[in-house]
Enzyme design. Sequence first.
Site, mmCIF file in Angstrom:
data_model
loop_
_atom_site.group_PDB
_atom_site.id
_atom_site.type_symbol
_atom_site.label_atom_id
_atom_site.label_comp_id
_atom_site.label_asym_id
_atom_site.label_seq_id
_atom_site.Cartn_x
_atom_site.Cartn_y
_atom_site.Cartn_z
ATOM 1 N N ASP A 210 -25.920 -40.789 16.410
ATOM 2 C CA ASP A 210 -25.027 -39.742 15.926
ATOM 3 C C ASP A 210 -25.795 -38.603 15.265
ATOM 4 O O ASP A 210 -27.002 -38.719 15.003
ATOM 5 C CB ASP A 210 -23.994 -40.333 14.941
ATOM 6 C CG ASP A 210 -24.616 -41.260 13.906
ATOM 7 O OD1 ASP A 210 -25.843 -41.240 13.740
ATOM 8 O OD2 ASP A 210 -23.862 -42.010 13.270
ATOM 9 N N ASP B 65 -16.825 -48.741 5.067
ATOM 10 C CA ASP B 65 -15.469 -48.858 5.624
ATOM 11 C C ASP B 65 -15.477 -49.524 7.016
ATOM 12 O O ASP B 65 -14.471 -49.541 7.705
ATOM 13 C CB ASP B 65 -14.795 -47.474 5.696
ATOM 14 C CG ASP B 65 -15.507 -46.511 6.648
ATOM 15 O OD1 ASP B 65 -16.579 -46.868 7.197
ATOM 16 O OD2 ASP B 65 -14.985 -45.401 6.860
ATOM 17 N N HIS C 257 -17.437 -48.581 9.608
ATOM 18 C CA HIS C 257 -17.767 -47.726 10.756
ATOM 19 C C HIS C 257 -19.106 -48.105 11.382
ATOM 20 O O HIS C 257 -20.002 -48.629 10.723
ATOM 21 C CB HIS C 257 -17.696 -46.223 10.413
ATOM 22 C CG HIS C 257 -18.770 -45.690 9.527
ATOM 23 N ND1 HIS C 257 -18.518 -44.978 8.380
ATOM 24 C CD2 HIS C 257 -20.123 -45.715 9.639
ATOM 25 C CE1 HIS C 257 -19.657 -44.602 7.829
ATOM 26 N NE2 HIS C 257 -20.640 -45.046 8.573
ATOM 27 N N GLU D 161 -14.998 -44.002 12.779
ATOM 28 C CA GLU D 161 -14.289 -44.405 11.571
ATOM 29 C C GLU D 161 -13.086 -45.291 11.924
ATOM 30 O O GLU D 161 -12.664 -45.345 13.087
ATOM 31 C CB GLU D 161 -13.813 -43.142 10.839
ATOM 32 C CG GLU D 161 -14.939 -42.227 10.369
ATOM 33 C CD GLU D 161 -15.692 -42.771 9.148
ATOM 34 O OE1 GLU D 161 -15.577 -43.974 8.837
ATOM 35 O OE2 GLU D 161 -16.415 -41.975 8.511
HETATM 36 C C1 GLP Z 1 -24.017 -43.345 8.239
HETATM 37 C C2 GLP Z 1 -24.367 -43.492 9.715
HETATM 38 C C3 GLP Z 1 -24.202 -44.902 10.195
HETATM 39 C C4 GLP Z 1 -24.848 -45.872 9.205
HETATM 40 C C5 GLP Z 1 -24.134 -45.764 7.887
HETATM 41 C C6 GLP Z 1 -24.634 -46.736 6.841
HETATM 42 O O1 GLP Z 1 -22.674 -43.060 8.022
HETATM 43 N N1 GLP Z 1 -23.596 -42.631 10.546
HETATM 44 O O2 GLP Z 1 -24.776 -45.030 11.482
HETATM 45 O O3 GLP Z 1 -24.769 -47.162 9.702
HETATM 46 O O4 GLP Z 1 -24.344 -44.446 7.430
HETATM 47 O O5 GLP Z 1 -25.710 -46.189 6.162
HETATM 48 P P1 GLP Z 1 -26.632 -46.938 5.152
HETATM 49 O O6 GLP Z 1 -27.570 -47.737 5.959
HETATM 50 O O7 GLP Z 1 -27.335 -45.835 4.404
HETATM 51 O O8 GLP Z 1 -25.772 -47.753 4.277
#
Ligand code: GLP
Length: 243
Positions: free
Chosen positions: A67, A136, A138, A143
């Site tokens: 993404d 959440d 995702h 989402e």
């Molecule tokens: C972002 C990314 C996700 C990732 C999530 C969790 O929102 N789009 O791909 O998995 O964060 O991030 P973290 O690893 O910092 O908790």
Amino acid sequence: MKIVIKDNYQELSEKAALLIKEAILNNPKLVLGLATGSTPLGTYKRLIEMYQEGEISFAEVTIFNLDEYFGLAPDHPQSYNYFMKHNLLSKIDINYDNFYIPDGLTDDPDKSSLEYEEKIKKFNGIDLQILGIGSDGHIGFNEPGTSFSSRTHLANLASSTIKDNSRFFENEREVPSQAMTMGIATILEAKEILLLASGINKSEICAKLIDASKDIMLPASALKEHDNVTILLDKEAASQIKT
Ligand code: GLP
């Protein structure tokens, strides 16, 4: 879903890096799907060390990232393009022509999304997809409420995600409200999936994920219909899982 629990973040990172290393050794032309966020940072650090020690080469590997924030230029320090270059790509022998990430600056998100899907197809799909998980539930930026048949698209970020991710920005208002993301169906087409979760903040969502049946309000539960998924957690992230 196979569940693997490691004692701490360092061991989780070591295990994830080892799995990626094995995949590359088995197939030097691996098509690797990668994620951003804090969770895979330790894995990337280990992969860089493995490269420096001559254990692996990324020279023939292709990378597709999950993404990208909509509206951030590739050189914006909070863009995922910048994240990948800074935390992994500039420190390994990847050929930059083999690095793909959704275009956050496109003026035609639908066309750009289709092109991204086509590129993945051209490489015969993703062999191994690394995922994190949002608090959440995702995956990528899909989402709660996102269709399990979604393909790459422009997505709206949940307010909880904007809040979670504001730690990387000056304040919440600076966090883009949209992102280009692989869809859930795109992710499910990967031949193998490795989801990483670390820390107490992920314990509630991980327990829900393990308990849940497929539920559109818990995007990561889509992984339950895939036959080659490993959930790699550290003890903190696993602490609310009922045995
Ligand atoms: C972002 C990314 C996700 C990732 C999530 C969790 O929102 N789009 O791909 O998995 O964060 O991030 P973290 O690893 O910092 O908790």
